[in-house]
Design a protein around this motif. Structure first.
Motif, PDB file in Angstrom:
ATOM      1  N   ASN A  56      49.164  45.484  27.417  1.00  0.00           N
ATOM      2  CA  ASN A  56      48.575  44.630  26.387  1.00  0.00           C
ATOM      3  C   ASN A  56      48.351  43.272  27.037  1.00  0.00           C
ATOM      4  N   PRO A  57      47.710  42.328  26.333  1.00  0.00           N
ATOM      5  CA  PRO A  57      47.395  41.061  27.008  1.00  0.00           C
ATOM      6  C   PRO A  57      48.619  40.321  27.546  1.00  0.00           C
ATOM      7  N   LEU A  58      49.817  40.695  27.087  1.00  0.00           N
ATOM      8  CA  LEU A  58      51.016  40.001  27.559  1.00  0.00           C
ATOM      9  C   LEU A  58      51.770  40.768  28.635  1.00  0.00           C
ATOM     10  N   LYS A  59      51.667  42.107  28.624  1.00  0.00           N
ATOM     11  CA  LYS A  59      52.507  42.917  29.513  1.00  0.00           C
ATOM     12  C   LYS A  59      51.680  43.747  30.485  1.00  0.00           C
ATOM     13  N   THR A  60      52.039  43.660  31.762  1.00  0.00           N
ATOM     14  CA  THR A  60      51.401  44.480  32.785  1.00  0.00           C
ATOM     15  C   THR A  60      52.483  45.240  33.540  1.00  0.00           C
ATOM     16  N   LEU A  61      52.271  46.540  33.678  1.00  0.00           N
ATOM     17  CA  LEU A  61      53.221  47.377  34.403  1.00  0.00           C
ATOM     18  C   LEU A  61      52.681  47.598  35.809  1.00  0.00           C
ATOM     19  N   THR A  62      53.524  47.397  36.823  1.00  0.00           N
ATOM     20  CA  THR A  62      53.085  47.685  38.190  1.00  0.00           C
ATOM     21  C   THR A  62      54.021  48.724  38.792  1.00  0.00           C
ATOM     22  N   VAL A  63      53.450  49.585  39.628  1.00  0.00           N
ATOM     23  CA  VAL A  63      54.247  50.560  40.380  1.00  0.00           C
ATOM     24  C   VAL A  63      53.856  50.379  41.843  1.00  0.00           C
ATOM     25  N   SER A  64      54.839  50.183  42.722  1.00  0.00           N
ATOM     26  CA  SER A  64      54.529  49.974  44.139  1.00  0.00           C
ATOM     27  C   SER A  64      55.330  50.938  44.999  1.00  0.00           C
ATOM     28  N   ARG A  65      54.698  51.359  46.096  1.00  0.00           N
ATOM     29  CA  ARG A  65      55.392  52.223  47.051  1.00  0.00           C
ATOM     30  C   ARG A  65      56.336  51.358  47.883  1.00  0.00           C
ATOM     31  N   THR A  66      57.573  51.785  48.022  1.00  0.00           N
ATOM     32  CA  THR A  66      58.511  51.088  48.905  1.00  0.00           C
ATOM     33  C   THR A  66      59.074  52.130  49.866  1.00  0.00           C
ATOM     34  N   ASP A  67      59.929  51.674  50.775  1.00  0.00           N
ATOM     35  CA  ASP A  67      60.508  52.616  51.741  1.00  0.00           C
ATOM     36  C   ASP A  67      61.341  53.685  51.048  1.00  0.00           C
ATOM     37  N   ASP A  68      61.990  53.306  49.910  1.00  0.00           N
ATOM     38  CA  ASP A  68      62.698  54.378  49.208  1.00  0.00           C
ATOM     39  C   ASP A  68      62.028  54.713  47.875  1.00  0.00           C
ATOM     40  N   GLY A  69      60.822  55.177  47.975  1.00  0.00           N
ATOM     41  CA  GLY A  69      60.111  55.712  46.811  1.00  0.00           C
ATOM     42  C   GLY A  69      59.389  54.642  46.006  1.00  0.00           C
ATOM     43  N   PHE A  70      58.848  55.077  44.875  1.00  0.00           N
ATOM     44  CA  PHE A  70      58.091  54.155  44.031  1.00  0.00           C
ATOM     45  C   PHE A  70      59.030  53.330  43.169  1.00  0.00           C
ATOM     46  N   LYS A  71      58.686  52.050  43.019  1.00  0.00           N
ATOM     47  CA  LYS A  71      59.462  51.162  42.142  1.00  0.00           C
ATOM     48  C   LYS A  71      58.491  50.575  41.123  1.00  0.00           C
ATOM     49  N   SER A  72      58.962  50.466  39.867  1.00  0.00           N
ATOM     50  CA  SER A  72      58.073  49.872  38.868  1.00  0.00           C
ATOM     51  C   SER A  72      58.636  48.549  38.385  1.00  0.00           C
ATOM     52  N   ASN A  73      57.751  47.736  37.869  1.00  0.00           N
ATOM     53  CA  ASN A  73      58.137  46.406  37.411  1.00  0.00           C
ATOM     54  C   ASN A  73      57.256  46.026  36.224  1.00  0.00           C
ATOM     55  N   LEU A  74      57.875  45.405  35.228  1.00  0.00           N
ATOM     56  CA  LEU A  74      57.112  44.976  34.059  1.00  0.00           C
ATOM     57  C   LEU A  74      56.924  43.467  34.139  1.00  0.00           C
ATOM     58  N   GLU A  75      55.666  43.048  34.257  1.00  0.00           N
ATOM     59  CA  GLU A  75      55.387  41.606  34.300  1.00  0.00           C
ATOM     60  C   GLU A  75      55.045  41.152  32.889  1.00  0.00           C
ATOM     61  N   GLU A  76      55.758  40.133  32.421  1.00  0.00           N
ATOM     62  CA  GLU A  76      55.425  39.585  31.112  1.00  0.00           C
ATOM     63  C   GLU A  76      54.897  38.185  31.290  1.00  0.00           C
ATOM     64  N   LYS A  77      53.716  37.933  30.731  1.00  0.00           N
ATOM     65  CA  LYS A  77      53.142  36.595  30.854  1.00  0.00           C
ATOM     66  C   LYS A  77      53.936  35.627  30.003  1.00  0.00           C
ATOM     67  N   GLU A  78      54.091  34.426  30.515  1.00  0.00           N
ATOM     68  CA  GLU A  78      54.811  33.410  29.773  1.00  0.00           C
ATOM     69  C   GLU A  78      53.905  32.857  28.676  1.00  0.00           C
ATOM     70  N   VAL A  79      54.493  32.617  27.505  1.00  0.00           N
ATOM     71  CA  VAL A  79      53.713  31.947  26.467  1.00  0.00           C
ATOM     72  C   VAL A  79      54.337  30.585  26.209  1.00  0.00           C
ATOM     73  N   LYS A  80      53.479  29.619  25.941  1.00  0.00           N
ATOM     74  CA  LYS A  80      54.020  28.301  25.590  1.00  0.00           C
ATOM     75  C   LYS A  80      53.352  27.794  24.323  1.00  0.00           C
ATOM     76  N   GLU A  81      54.006  26.829  23.701  1.00  0.00           N
ATOM     77  CA  GLU A  81      53.464  26.280  22.465  1.00  0.00           C
ATOM     78  C   GLU A  81      52.309  25.343  22.781  1.00  0.00           C
ATOM     79  N   VAL A  82      51.183  25.608  22.161  1.00  0.00           N
ATOM     80  CA  VAL A  82      50.014  24.758  22.345  1.00  0.00           C
ATOM     81  C   VAL A  82      49.452  24.460  20.957  1.00  0.00           C
ATOM     82  N   ILE A  83      49.129  23.207  20.721  1.00  0.00           N
ATOM     83  CA  ILE A  83      48.494  22.858  19.447  1.00  0.00           C
ATOM     84  C   ILE A  83      46.990  22.900  19.660  1.00  0.00           C
ATOM     85  N   GLN A  84      46.324  23.608  18.779  1.00  0.00           N
ATOM     86  CA  GLN A  84      44.904  23.867  18.947  1.00  0.00           C
ATOM     87  C   GLN A  84      44.126  23.260  17.778  1.00  0.00           C
TER      88      GLN A  84
END
Ligand SMILES: [Zn+2]
Length: 364
Positions: A56-84
């Motif tokens: 989704n626009p906030l969460k990206t899942l990555t899977v990368s090959r490493t020496d001991d198999g595939f590793k996954s990581n969940l990147e979450e975008k930071e949100v901050k308070e903004v007055i619009q």
């Protein structure tokens, strides 16, 4: 993945690596998956090194090959308070025009609620009128709004007449919207205690749609689809909430000793609304339905003064407050701050728009 030439063993490894953060069954058809390949050990072969799935626009899942198999990581975008801050010029529909100006739907519906005591959106708003808003958001660096917060300031301009409103919390902790003079917008009951509804029957004598003969209609009917939220027209205490003969599911609220409102034919009464409950103006008290003696989904709305129904269109009944003393002084300071903040923010928005126009000229 096997379409991309990845061996089934590897597919299994990748999926089990993702498992920690994500169920691959939740992957939707058409969801973008980026894969990166590099030449493998055998000549002419390729192997998957990285994979990215934007969940989704906030969460990206990555899977990368490493020496001991595939590793996954969940990147979450930071949100901050903004007055619009934004301004919409109203053309055919308020929601459509606001969306075009980039104002989120939640903010528009809050603005409608804020003004519902002063403005009848069906009757008073004309093409060319404007809505300006300043509101809190939680957004990502790249401008994705994850959540909107309070509307801090709103200004409707109707046929050149400006109606600014400011959010203010009094010393005793109650939040309300006030005009520049510190008069609460809750000065009258809401004329239309429902969003986006059409008045289908007015107050007075009419031929009853079910009974067939002439009968006094002691309220106003608003046609709306089943489930549309119904708001308390003013602060008050619930007198009655439940089945009430031909009214079906019915709620009656006492605003002052001599002033009540009633809401009939609901499909459902809000679960927190019971006799004795204190409700705030604009709070959802139930949902449109067609219970009781009714021909289709609508809200039947009544205002009672001294126990007698009156025409809601013909009365302006004060229930709000005027800020005074220390609160009024503090409020005036808030107004000054909000005005300069809005001027700065809306000025910035205008500059961005101009820049976009200029760069288009360059292309042509
Ligand atoms: Zn009715």
């Amino acid at each position: 993945m096997q379409d991309e030439g990845i061996g089934s063993n590897e597919v299994h490894d990748i999926i089990s690596a993702m498992d920690e953060h994500f169920n691959p069954r939740d992957l939707k058809v058409g969801q973008d998956v980026q894969m990166h390949f590099e030449p493998g050990a055998d000549e002419g072969s390729y192997q998957l090194t990285d994979m990215r799935i934007e969940l989704n626009p906030l969460k990206t899942l990555t899977v990368s090959r490493t020496d001991d198999g595939f590793k996954s990581n969940l990147e979450e975008k930071e949100v901050k308070e903004v007055i619009q801050a934004q301004k919409a010029v109203i053309k055919s529909s308020l929601y459509g025009s606001a969306a075009k100006a980039g104002i989120p739907k939640t903010v528009v519906s809050d603005a409608i609620k804020i003004y519902s005591q002063n403005v009848d959106f069906q009757r008073d708003v004309q093409s060319g009128d404007t809505l300006e808003v300043m509101y809190e958001t939680h957004q990502t660096e790249d401008g994705y709004i994850a959540k909107t917060g309070n509307v801090l300031f709103a200004q409707l301009t109707l046929s050149g007449r400006k109606i600014p409103l400011y959010r203010y919390e009094t010393a005793d902790g109650s939040v309300d919207y006030y005009g520049r003079d510190g008069q609460s917008t809750k000065k009258t009951l809401m004329k239309t205690p429902i969003d986006g509804a059409r008045m289908s029957s007015g107050f007075g004598m009419r031929r009853h749609p079910v009974l067939g003969y002439g009968k006094m209609h002691k309220g106003i009917d608003f046609a709306a689809s089943t489930g549309t939220p119904i708001y308390a027209a003013g602060d008050g205490v619930v007198q009655r909430a439940g089945r009430f003969s031909s009214f079906g599911n019915y709620v009656r609220i006492r605003h002052r000793s001599d002033l009540d409102t009633a809401y009939a034919h609901m499909s459902r009464i809000a679960s927190d609304v019971r006799p004795g409950t204190r409700v705030k103006q604009g709070q959802v008290i139930g949902y449109v339905g067609t219970t009781g003696r009714s021909t289709g989904p609508h809200l039947h709305y009544e205002i009672m003064v001294g126990g007698k129904q009156v025409n809601p269109r013909g009365v302006n009944l004060p229930v709000g407050q005027q800020l005074a003393g220390r609160d009024l002084k503090k409020f005036k300071a808030v107004v000054g701050e909000v005005d300069s903040q809005y001027a700065a923010k809306s000025g910035a928005a205008v500059k961005v728009a101009q820049r976009q126009v200029e760069s288009q000229d360059d292309i042509n």
